[in-house]
Write an enzyme that holds these catalytic residues in place. Structure first.
Site, mmCIF file in Angstrom:
data_model
loop_
_atom_site.group_PDB
_atom_site.id
_atom_site.type_symbol
_atom_site.label_atom_id
_atom_site.label_comp_id
_atom_site.label_asym_id
_atom_site.label_seq_id
_atom_site.Cartn_x
_atom_site.Cartn_y
_atom_site.Cartn_z
ATOM 1 N N HIS A 1 -9.625 2.135 -0.695
ATOM 2 C CA HIS A 1 -8.830 2.005 -0.179
ATOM 3 C C HIS A 1 -7.644 1.113 -1.677
ATOM 4 O O HIS A 1 -8.383 0.358 -2.065
ATOM 5 C CB HIS A 1 -7.960 0.384 0.512
ATOM 6 C CG HIS A 1 -6.523 0.562 0.886
ATOM 7 N ND1 HIS A 1 -5.564 1.613 0.172
ATOM 8 C CD2 HIS A 1 -5.441 -0.024 1.861
ATOM 9 C CE1 HIS A 1 -4.055 1.053 1.056
ATOM 10 N NE2 HIS A 1 -4.748 0.329 2.141
ATOM 11 N N CYS B 1 0.470 -1.296 -0.138
ATOM 12 C CA CYS B 1 -0.024 -0.280 -0.268
ATOM 13 C C CYS B 1 0.437 1.767 0.207
ATOM 14 O O CYS B 1 0.273 2.405 -0.253
ATOM 15 C CB CYS B 1 -0.602 0.084 1.305
ATOM 16 S SG CYS B 1 -2.295 -1.873 1.473
ATOM 17 N N HIS C 1 -2.872 7.982 6.128
ATOM 18 C CA HIS C 1 -3.517 6.560 5.543
ATOM 19 C C HIS C 1 -4.793 6.096 5.879
ATOM 20 O O HIS C 1 -5.442 5.741 4.714
ATOM 21 C CB HIS C 1 -2.294 5.585 6.212
ATOM 22 C CG HIS C 1 -2.100 4.157 4.867
ATOM 23 N ND1 HIS C 1 -2.547 4.201 4.286
ATOM 24 C CD2 HIS C 1 -2.878 3.043 5.611
ATOM 25 C CE1 HIS C 1 -2.712 2.904 3.504
ATOM 26 N NE2 HIS C 1 -2.518 2.558 4.600
#
Lengths: 398, 85, 350
Positions: free
Chosen positions: A326, A158, A291
Site C-alpha cells: 500500500h 490514502c 483499493h
C-alpha cells in the site's frame, strides 16, 4: 470537455518505470520483500513493497542531490517519465500544472534528524528542516520540472492522489489549464510503518487482499503520475492518447476517523458518483482495480459496496497491492497507471496469493494473470482514513 | 488482586486520558467497552500498549482484546497470570 | 463570485464571537503566539475530546461555528488547507516511536496525524458525505481550497465550507527558528511594525467560510477572485501581475478602497509589499494583520476573515490601519506571501 491521458510514469517495488512494471506483471512477480533499505527494528518481521534503491542511487536516477527526501526523488523519477512519455510538442506554450499528493512529505529525513533537532535546533541541516512539509516535496519537483502555472499538493490520506488526478482534470475542464501532471508519491518511513503497526493492521506475511484469512496490509512506496491534457493539446500529440478520464467522484464516509462503515457508504457514493459522471452503465466496467488493502475492515466494506453497485454481475477485479504494497499517498497515482496499462495491454492483473473465499460476498478476485482481454473501461478505487473515498474511471481510446 | 485493580484503574485513566472519569469511579466488574465505560477499538489498542509497557505482556492478536479487557477484574486476572514485570 | 454567508475565526485574539470585532488587541511578548481557546466541551463529547490535539480542536470548532453562523447544518462540500498539517500530534507520535525504539507505540496520535483529520472531522460531525478535500501546499494551501470551491460551484455544488488552519508546534517553531525567520530579541506583537527589524513572530489560527451562490441576510461580502504565483523577480513584475489580476476582474487600482497587506515585520521581506503599495495604492487605506495572528503558512485565511467582517460592518478596527485614506471598504484586495508563495485575493462588498 474531454480529459485525455497523454502519458504515464511510475516507480514502485515492481519496477522503476512502466516497461519494468509491465515485465513484473507478465511474470506475476510480487515486490513484497523484507525491508533492507529503511533503518527499522521491524526489518526482519514486517515485509513491505520497498523500492530496492538507496537514496543515493535514487538521487542519481532522478538527477537530484541525495539531500532531497525519498518522497521527492520518487516523485521526480515518475513525473519525468510521464512527461517524456506524453512528448507534448512545445510544452511551454501551454498552461501547465503539477498537482501532486503525498501523506508524509519529507518525514523520512525528519525522523532521522528529529532527536538531535529537538535537543538543539541549530544542529539540523537546513535542507532537512526545509523539506519536512508535504508542499515542500511538490515544490522541489515542480521547480526541477520547470512548472509554474499551477502547483499544489493534496493530502487526504490514502485517497490523496485520486483527488490530485481529479483536481487536475477539473482545472482542464474549467479551461484554467491545458496540461496537468497529476498523481502522488510517498516513501516508506518509520512514522507510517510504526503507525500502521500500532493499529495492528500490518500483515507479517506478504498480504492477501480479499482472502477470508487476510491479516492486514503491507506498506509500499513509490510514485505514479499521469499527464492529463485537454482536447486541444491532444490534437497536437505525435502519439495518440490511449485513454480518457471519463468519471470521478470524491465522497466521504462520515462514519469514523479510521474505520470504514460496515456497508461502505463512502465507497458506494464514490463508485456510483464516478459511474454517473461517465454516463456508463455499470455493466460496461471491465475491471476494477480495488483499493483492496488486505485489512479486515477495508476489504469487507469495499466488497459490500461493490455488490450494492454492481449486483450479482460484478466485473473482474483485483488488488494490485499484493504486488506493490500500500503506497498510501501514491497509491491512486500508481493504480491509475496500472489501469491504463490494463487497457493498453489487454491485461488483467492477478490478486496474488489469494486462496480462500471471503464469507461476506459471493465473488472472488482474478487470481491468475489474464492476457488478450478486451479492457475498455476501468474503475480504480482509493479509500482512506477520515472516510475520504474516491473512485476514478478510465476509458480506452480505440 | 485488589491492589493490582486499583493501580490498573489509575493506569487506564492515564493511558486513555479519561479526563472526565476518576479511577475510583470505575467498578471492578463494570464493562469497559461500549455500554459500560464507553471505550472503543482505539482504546483497546491503547490498552494493548499499556499491557506491554507496564507488565511486559505482548498481545499478538487484537481479537483476544475483548475477553481480556472486558472489565478491570478480567484485565487484572490476565495480568497476574502473564506478567513478566 | 461566491458569497460569504458565514465565517468564524479562532486565533490568538478574541475573534470567535462575531458580536464584537477586535475591540482590543491581546498583547503577547515573545516570538510565538497561541490561539485563545474556546469552550471545546460545547462541541465535542468527553469521549472524543480526550484524544484531540490542539489544532484538531480549534480547527474543527472554527469549521462547526462557521456552519452555525451561516445557519447551515450540512455543507454541500468541504475543502480546506493546512501548511504543516497536524504537526503537534505528529511530533508526539515521532517522539514515541523514537523513544521506545519502535517497540511500544501508542496509536492515538498517529490516527490524528493525517492532514485531512480536521476536514473529515467536520464531515463526520455535520454528516457531510459529499466532496471532501485537503490541500497541504505551504502558502497556497488556503488559496487552493478556495479555487476548489470556485470549481465546485461551477460543477453544481453550493454551500461549500472552505477554510485553513495551522498551529504553532514545537517542531514548526524550531524550524522557523532554524530557518532564521523569527525575531531574536523579545518582541511584543503589538509592536511588530514599530522599528526596522529582522524576523517575525510565529502564529496560528483557523478561519472558515461558508460560500454560497446566493446571498442572504447574513452575507458578509463576496470572494471575487484569487491568484497564486511564485516569487516575482522584482517589484515591477509584482506590480504588473497585480494590475493584470485587477483588470481580469474588471477593476483598476483606483477602484480599490482597501488593501490588506501581509507585512510580517521583517523589513527585508516587507520591502516588496511597500514597493507594491507605493507604486499602485497611494489612494487606498492600507491594513496589516500579522500583529494579531503571527506568521504561519495559511495566514491569508485570517486576513480573509478580517476582510469579510470589515465588508459586513463597513468599519475598520483601528488596530489594523497602517495608512488611513478614509475610504468606505467596498472593494478589498489582499496581498500576502509566504516564502515564495504569493497570493492575491479580491473581495467585494455586496
Amino acid at each position: 470537455m474531454q480529459v485525455y491521458v497523454a502519458g504515464k510514469g511510475i516507480i514502485t517495488a515492481i519496477g522503476n518505470n512502466v516497461a519494468e512494471t509491465l515485465q513484473s506483471f507478465r511474470k506475476s512477480k510480487s515486490g513484497i520483500s523484507h525491508i533492507t533499505i529503511l533503518p527499522t527494528v521491524h526489518a526482519g518481521t514486517l515485509p513491505a513493497g520497498e523500492v530496492k534503491f538507496t537514496n543515493e542511487q535514487l538521487a542519481e536516477l532522478a538527477q537530484l542531490p541525495a539531500s532531497v527526501s525519498r518522497t521527492g526523488l520518487f516523485s521526480l523519477i515518475a513525473a519525468r517519465e510521464a512527461i517524456n512519455d506524453a512528448n507534448i510538442p512545445h510544452l511551454n506554450k501551454w498552461r501547465v500544472g503539477f498537482i501532486s499528493a503525498n501523506t508524509v512529505g519529507g518525514m523520512d529525513h525528519t525522523e532521522n534528524i528529529f532527536k538531535a533537532f529537538h535537543e538543539d535546533h541549530t544542529k539540523a541541516d537546513l535542507s532537512d528542516v526545509e523539506q519536512h512539509d508535504s508542499g515542500a516535496v511538490t515544490g522541489i519537483v515542480a521547480e526541477k520540472l520547470g512548472i509554474k502555472d499551477f502547483v499544489t499538493t493534496i493530502s487526504t490520506a490514502c485517497s490523496s492522489s485520486a483527488n490530485s488526478i481529479m483536481y487536475g482534470a477539473r482545472l482542464i475542464k474549467n479551461n484554467l489549464a491545458d496540461v496537468i501532471i497529476a498523481g502522488g508519491t510517498d516513501a516508506l518511513c518509520r512514522f507510517t510503518l510504526n503507525g500502521f503497526n500500532s493499529l495492528m493492521i500490518l500483515d507479517d506475511r506478504p498480504c492477501t487482499p480479499y482472502d477470508e484469512n487476510r491479516k492486514g496490509l503491507n506498506l509500499g512506496e513509490g510514485a505514479g503520475y499521469v499527464v492529463l491534457v485537454s482536447e486541444k493539446v491532444a490534437e497536437t500529440l505525435p502519439k495518440k492518447p490511449s485513454a480518457k478520464l471519463v468519471g470521478y467522484a470524491n465522497a466521504n464516509d462520515a462514519f469514523h476517523q479510521t474505520a470504514s462503515s460496515p456497508e461502505g457508504k463512502g465507497n458506494f457514493l464514490a463508485m456510483t458518483g464516478a459511474l454517473a459522471m461517465s454516463g456508463l452503465p455499470h455493466e460496461a466496467i471491465d475491471y476494477i482495480n480495488l483499493h483492496g488493502t488486505g485489512t479486515l475492515n477495508n476489504d469487507v466494506s469495499e466488497s459490500i459496496a461493490i455488490q450494492r453497485v454492481f449486483g450479482m454481475n460484478v466485473p473482474k477485479m483485483s488488488s494490485t497491492k499484493a504486488f506493490t504494497g500500500h503506497t498510501l499517498g501514491a497509491c491512486a497515482g500508481v493504480e491509475a497507471v496500472f489501469s491504463i496499462i490494463a487497457m493498453e495491454e489487454g491485461m488483467i492483473f492477478p490478486n496474488l496469493r489469494w486462496q480462500t473465499q471471503m464469507k461476506e460476498v459471493p465473488f472472488k478476485p482474478v487470481t491468475e494473470l489474464m492476457t488478450g482481454v478486451e479492457v475498455n473501461h476501468v474503475m480504480s478505487n482509493s479509500f482512506g482514513f477520515g472516510g475520504n473515498c474516491s473512485s476514478l474511471i478510465f476509458s480506452k481510446i480505440k | 488482586m485488589e491492589e493490582l485493580m486499583k493501580t490498573l484503574k489509575q493506569q487506564i485513566v492515564e493511558q486513555l486520558n479519561l479526563q472526565h472519569i476518576k479511577p475510583e469511579d470505575i467498578g471492578d466488574d463494570q464493562p469497559l467497552f461500549v455500554e459500560g465505560l464507553g471505550l472503543d477499538s482505539i482504546d483497546a489498542l491503547e490498552l494493548i500498549v499499556l499491557l506491554q509497557q507496564k507488565y511486559g505482556v505482548k498481545l499478538a492478536n487484537p481479537a483476544d482484546g475483548p475477553k481480556i479487557f472486558h472489565s478491570v477484574r478480567t484485565f487484572a486476572e490476565y495480568i497476574s497470570q502473564h506478567r513478566t514485570k | 463570485m461566491l458569497y460569504i454567508n458565514g465565517t468564524v475565526c479562532i486565533s490568538p485574539q478574541n475573534t470567535s464571537d462575531n458580536s464584537v470585532f477586535l475591540p482590543e488587541v491581546k498583547p503577547y511578548t515573545g516570538n510565538k503566539i497561541y490561539c485563545v481557546d474556546v469552550d471545546y466541551t460545547k462541541f465535542f463529547d468527553p469521549g472524543s475530546i480526550r484524544r484531540m490535539g490542539r489544532l484538531i480542536k480549534f480547527g474543527t470548532a472554527a469549521g462547526m461555528l462557521t456552519l452555525k453562523d451561516a445557519g447551515v447544518e450540512t455543507p454541500g462540500a468541504i475543502s480546506t488547507g493546512t501548511g504543516y498539517g497536524l504537526m503537534d500530534v505528529s511530533q508526539k507520535f515521532l517522539h514515541n516511536v523514537i523513544d521506545s525504539n519502535e517497540t511500544s507505540v501508542s496509536p492515538t496520535s498517529f490516527i490524528q496525524s493525517t492532514h485531512n483529520t480536521v476536514s473529515s472531522n467536520i464531515a463526520l460531525m455535520s454528516g457531510c458525505h459529499a466532496h471532501n478535500n485537503t490541500f497541504a501546499h505551504r502558502g497556497f494551501s488556503f488559496e487552493s481550497s478556495l479555487l476548489d470551491a470556485f470549481l465546485l460551484a461551477k460543477e453544481g455544488y453550493d454551500n461549500i465550507l472552505v477554510g485553513a488552519y495551522d498551529e504553532v508546534s514545537d517542531h514548526s517553531y524550531r524550524s522557523m527558528k532554524r530557518l532564521g525567520l523569527l525575531r531574536e530579541e523579545p518582541c511584543t506583537n503589538t509592536e511588530l511594525f514599530t522599528a526596522e527589524q529582522k524576523g517575525t513572530i510565529a502564529g496560528e489560527a483557523a478561519a472558515f467560510f461558508l460560500l454560497s451562490k446566493e446571498k442572504n441576510e447574513n452575507t458578509y461580502g463576496a470572494f471575487a477572485g484569487c491568484k497564486t504565483f511564485s516569487a516575482p523577480a522584482n517589484a515591477d513584475e509584482l506590480k504588473s501581475i497585480t494590475t493584470a489580476f485587477l483588470s481580469a476582474n474588471n477593476l483598476s487600482a483606483n477602484e480599490l478602497d482597501v488593501v490588506v497587506s501581509g507585512h510580517c515585520g521583517d523589513s527585508r521581506l516587507d520591502a516588496l509589499n511597500e514597493a507594491l503599495i507605493d507604486s499602485l495604492f497611494t489612494q487606498q487605506t492600507i491594513l496589516v494583520y500579522k500583529q494579531l495572528c503571527g506568521e504561519y503558512m495559511t495566514s491569508s485565511a485570517f486576513a480573509a476573515w478580517l476582510a469579510a467582517r470589515i465588508m459586513k460592518l463597513q468599519s475598520i478596527p483601528e488596530t489594523l490601519i497602517k495608512v488611513n485614506r478614509q475610504r468606505q471598504p467596498k472593494n478589498i484586495l489582499l496581498y500576502n506571501s509566504h516564502r515564495g508563495n504569493h497570493a492575491l485575493l479580491l473581495f467585494k462588498h455586496v
